[in-house]
Design an enzyme around this catalytic site. Structure first.
Site, PDB file in Angstrom:
ATOM      1  N   HIS A  91       0.745  -1.127   0.107  1.00  0.00           N
ATOM      2  CA  HIS A  91       0.031   0.067   0.035  1.00  0.00           C
ATOM      3  C   HIS A  91       0.841   1.148  -0.060  1.00  0.00           C
ATOM      4  CE1 HIS A  91      -2.624   3.265   1.340  1.00  0.00           C
ATOM      5  NE2 HIS A  91      -3.754   2.303   0.991  1.00  0.00           N
ATOM      6  N   GLU A 150      -3.889   2.049  -7.118  1.00  0.00           N
ATOM      7  CA  GLU A 150      -4.411   2.972  -6.448  1.00  0.00           C
ATOM      8  C   GLU A 150      -3.562   4.056  -6.641  1.00  0.00           C
ATOM      9  OE1 GLU A 150      -6.383   1.804  -2.677  1.00  0.00           O
ATOM     10  OE2 GLU A 150      -4.501   1.415  -2.367  1.00  0.00           O
TER      11      GLU A 150
HETATM   12  P1  PGA Z   1     -10.014   5.466   0.459  1.00  0.00           P
HETATM   13  O1  PGA Z   1      -8.910   4.611   0.650  1.00  0.00           O
HETATM   14  O2  PGA Z   1     -10.988   4.926  -0.374  1.00  0.00           O
HETATM   15  O3  PGA Z   1     -10.299   6.317   1.551  1.00  0.00           O
HETATM   16  O4  PGA Z   1      -9.411   6.728  -0.649  1.00  0.00           O
HETATM   17  C1  PGA Z   1      -8.163   3.779  -0.210  1.00  0.00           C
HETATM   18  C2  PGA Z   1      -7.091   3.081   0.449  1.00  0.00           C
HETATM   19  O5  PGA Z   1      -7.053   2.861   1.695  1.00  0.00           O
HETATM   20  O6  PGA Z   1      -6.088   2.837  -0.286  1.00  0.00           O
END
Ligand code: PGA
Length: 259
Positions: free
Chosen positions: A98, A170
């Site tokens: 992440h 992401e």
């Molecule tokens: P979010 O988080 O949906 O609050 O932007 C995504 C994540 O934790 O990667």
């Protein structure tokens, strides 16, 4: 770093009973939840309680994941938790790389590779997170950056192991309260390049970053997006179920999750 034991238990119990009451929410959808390590065993226990939403032969329809795990099985790594340990607590998935782990805790492409290998070795599913910072996007270098992260972490995996991996794209600039939701146009190219390289090779390609009930449908309809990785919007059971409902209605074989 959200939810106490009590809160996590209540969420899991609520999710099980909502799915029992509304089995249509599971239509074509594989839900997962990824609580903090402290809550893994308690959430596993809640999910293991027999429910009408169980999948024959497998128990809960909800997959449970850990937010991180070390690449060694055991040893002198004070404060760390290994893949066998999260598996022992009930995890089936391990989230790896992440952006917050990369930014604050020194996660590198090499450590993500080691963690993917350990996760697969122990029979769990790696959920590899990749994504570029804002400056990289502004320079138009997203494709090269995320392919580098994915190829580095998945290097050398035989096809049968690669087929168990989940990849969550992401973009860092879209994650969290400071993030700016991505537009579908901004996601088209990253999913094009990821699909070219990994569609049909990995278990699924997910999108994450400021996903909400308002934008979940348009994100799911982007070519190449097979599921969602949801943070804030799914911290409440109501939010999670709302997004699940949207995913189930698209009819795609989706994966949705809560961290
Ligand atoms: P979010 O988080 O949906 O609050 O932007 C995504 C994540 O934790 O990667």
């Amino acid at each position: 770093m959200n939810k106490t034991l009590r809160e996590a238990r209540a969420f899991a119990a609520g999710l099980s009973s909502a799915l029992q009451e509304h089995p249509e929410l599971l239509h074509g959808v594989q839900p997962f939840i990824i609580p903090p390590h402290t809550a893994l065993a308690a959430v596993a226990e809640e999910l293991a309680k027999p429910s009408g939403a169980d999948v024959p032969g497998r128990g809960s329809a909800v997959r449970l994941g850990a937010q991180n795990a070390h690449w060694e099985d055991d040893g002198a790594w004070t404060g760390e938790i290994s893949v066998p340990q999260v598996a022992d607590a009930g995890a089936e998935l391990v989230e790896i790389g992440h952006s917050e782990r990369r930014e604050h805790f020194g996660e590198t492409i090499e450590t993500t590779r080691l963690k993917v290998a350990s996760t697969l070795r122990h029979g769990l599913v790696p959920l590899l997170c990749i994504g570029e910072p804002a400056q990289v996007q502004e320079r138009g270098e997203t494709a090269a950056y995320i392919l580098d992260q994915a190829r580095g972490a998945l290097r050398g995996l035989p096809a049968d192991q690669l087929s168990r991996v989940l990849i969550a794209y992401e973009p860092i600039w879209a994650i969290g309260a400071q993030g700016r939701p991505a537009t579908p146009a901004e996601l088209r190219e990253p999913f094009e390049v990821l699909s070219r390289e990994y569609a049909g090779q990995v278990q699924a390609l997910l999108y994450g970053g400021s996903v909400s009930p308002e934008n979940a449908l348009e994100m799911l309809l982007i070519p190449g997006v097979q599921g969602l990785f949801v943070g804030r919007a799914a911290w409440t059971l109501q939010g999670y179920l709302q997004i699940l409902r949207i995913a189930a209605a698209t009819g795609k074989p989706e994966v949705s999750g809560l961290q």
